[in-house]
Design an enzyme around this catalytic site. Sequence first.
Site, short mmCIF file in Angstrom:
data_model
loop_
_atom_site.label_atom_id
_atom_site.label_comp_id
_atom_site.label_asym_id
_atom_site.label_seq_id
_atom_site.Cartn_x
_atom_site.Cartn_y
_atom_site.Cartn_z
N GLU A 109 17.88 59.55 14.53
CA GLU A 109 16.85 58.80 13.69
C GLU A 109 16.04 58.28 14.97
O GLU A 109 15.25 59.05 15.62
CB GLU A 109 17.49 57.74 12.77
CG GLU A 109 16.53 56.90 12.13
CD GLU A 109 17.01 55.82 11.36
OE1 GLU A 109 16.74 55.39 10.26
OE2 GLU A 109 18.13 55.10 11.81
N HIS A 115 29.27 61.02 6.48
CA HIS A 115 28.52 59.67 6.79
C HIS A 115 29.68 58.89 7.31
O HIS A 115 30.68 58.76 6.52
CB HIS A 115 27.84 59.41 5.63
CG HIS A 115 27.04 58.26 6.02
ND1 HIS A 115 26.97 56.90 5.36
CD2 HIS A 115 26.14 57.84 7.09
CE1 HIS A 115 26.39 55.87 5.75
NE2 HIS A 115 25.57 56.76 7.12
N HIS A 116 29.46 58.61 8.49
CA HIS A 116 30.30 57.77 8.91
C HIS A 116 29.37 56.31 9.42
O HIS A 116 28.71 56.38 10.67
CB HIS A 116 30.87 58.24 10.20
CG HIS A 116 32.21 59.33 10.05
ND1 HIS A 116 32.34 60.02 11.16
CD2 HIS A 116 32.15 59.77 8.92
CE1 HIS A 116 33.13 60.75 10.82
NE2 HIS A 116 33.25 60.81 9.47
N GLU A 117 29.29 55.37 8.61
CA GLU A 117 28.63 54.28 8.99
C GLU A 117 29.64 53.08 9.46
O GLU A 117 30.62 52.81 9.08
CB GLU A 117 28.00 53.41 7.85
CG GLU A 117 27.41 51.99 7.80
CD GLU A 117 26.44 52.13 9.12
OE1 GLU A 117 26.64 51.48 10.00
OE2 GLU A 117 25.26 53.17 8.96
N GLU A 128 12.86 55.61 5.20
CA GLU A 128 13.33 54.57 4.31
C GLU A 128 12.36 53.33 4.48
O GLU A 128 12.63 52.60 3.47
CB GLU A 128 14.64 54.22 5.05
CG GLU A 128 14.81 53.56 6.31
CD GLU A 128 16.19 53.66 6.95
OE1 GLU A 128 16.80 52.55 7.17
OE2 GLU A 128 16.68 55.02 7.18
N HIS A 140 22.08 57.99 13.29
CA HIS A 140 21.09 56.84 12.96
C HIS A 140 21.67 55.45 13.97
O HIS A 140 22.53 55.37 13.91
CB HIS A 140 21.36 56.72 11.56
CG HIS A 140 20.46 57.68 10.99
ND1 HIS A 140 19.32 57.52 10.04
CD2 HIS A 140 20.58 59.09 11.06
CE1 HIS A 140 19.18 58.79 9.57
NE2 HIS A 140 19.58 59.73 10.28
N GLU A 141 20.32 54.69 13.91
CA GLU A 141 20.49 53.78 14.68
C GLU A 141 21.03 54.15 16.17
O GLU A 141 22.16 53.34 16.55
CB GLU A 141 21.31 52.42 14.38
CG GLU A 141 20.80 51.78 12.98
CD GLU A 141 21.45 52.54 11.75
OE1 GLU A 141 20.37 53.04 10.89
OE2 GLU A 141 22.60 53.32 11.69
#
Length: 485
Positions: free
Chosen positions: A284, A185-187, A290, A265-266
């Site tokens: 996403e 996961h890379h936020e 969510e 995502h986003e």
Amino acid sequence: MTIKLDDGTYVALHEAALVDYSGMAVARTEGNTLRAALTAGAGRPKVTRSGAWHTPWRTLILADDAPGIYMSHLMLNLNEPNKLGDMSWFKPGKFVGVWWNMIKDEWSWARGPKHGATTANVKRYIDFAAANGIAGVLVEGWNAGWDGDWFGNGNDMNFAQPTADFDADALAAYAKAKGVRLIGHHETGGSASHYENQFDAAFKFAADHNEMVVKTGYVTDAGQIERVDADGTKLREWHEGQWMSYHHIRVLEAAAKYKVAIDSHEPIKGTGLQRTYPNWVAREGSRGMEYNAWGGKNPPEHEANLVFTRMLEGPMDFTPGVLSLKGQSDSDILSTEAKQLALYVVLYSPVVMAADTPENYAQHMAAFQFIKDVPTDWDDTRMLAGEPGDYAVIARKVRGGADWYLGAVGDEEARTLTAKLDFLDPGKTYTAQIYRDGPDADYRTDKRHAIVIETRKVTAADTLTLALAPGGGQAIRFIAPKGKK
């Protein structure tokens, strides 16, 4: 945007092959007139290019009925063929993850007593995945940078530095020994240039730890993506602007060097680029599961709308399968249990999460069997019936096999549909494993868990009656006969 004309014709308006160009929205002007509206840049022209170049395609899908809209491949086919070469290293599959407890605010991404991404927690999820034939375990909050207010400011994120309580080397080895892969996961917190500066280190770390898929994120307010130019100038960009449209291509190219696939995502909208960059396996890009954890939950009609809008773009990481039907503060999700199962067939993605926790699945193991069984990769798809915002019925045939699966979802109303089984091979008798709403199931009551699981024999000549409860659905596995008919 999907429109139904007075004569019953359906029209879906979108675009294809959005590369190094500003994403298009549509704005209403006068009456029913729509005008293309390009996304803004960082105080500059909306699009700046030099030399020879191509604009994106503007697309109109027209069909006599709603299923015809869904079955089109127009946007995908308007993109260039695969530029990445051999993709045999990528394997579709399901995953569980250290995620839903954070969404519900029971665990945290940041370090501290509530930290979710600990070695002990992740081992437990690996054990659960291995015991249930699930290929992957997503872990969020494993890396340095989550402490403090990271929303819109991800400059402390380090995608090659685990926290002290997350033993990445040991967990990768533990997962591999059990036939499971970690999903990274890379936020970015919207710090996109900061992420680009770490591409090689980040994706090498992922590859070194047997991560075939990385989920990326760009959590920040609209128009607040941080771009830093070579001279140090800081600018703010929109998620769908020109600069970000090419940023996502840079992510895919960097990840492909290390045989890593991307679930963004986003994201920027899907425009069929998964044909050109097939390591862009999911995204996403709409209100996923969510939102059901929080206030202002997705209404029961939501998924029946997604089929005819968002899903036209390509795979969506919706994160279905919350069989507890509980969000934050024990709030009720506006769905029946059977509908959660149907989403695995209706909302396509080659990487699909079983989003609930092992503890919750332990309370619903009979229904969880469908999640264990359902594949994520298909040879054939048929949309049997549907109307935007009302219902959708889709059948899919497993890739490389003979079994079919059917998913049906509805809206807030009870409704009865019929499904002809003429997609099955004629002359063969299949075993239908049916997961349907109980006769008193209702998303508005404590009967939302009412589910009937039954088995019957069917053939291609049969027609099934699908009774959907309010907020309900139905999921069916058709097991092909072995050997003789």
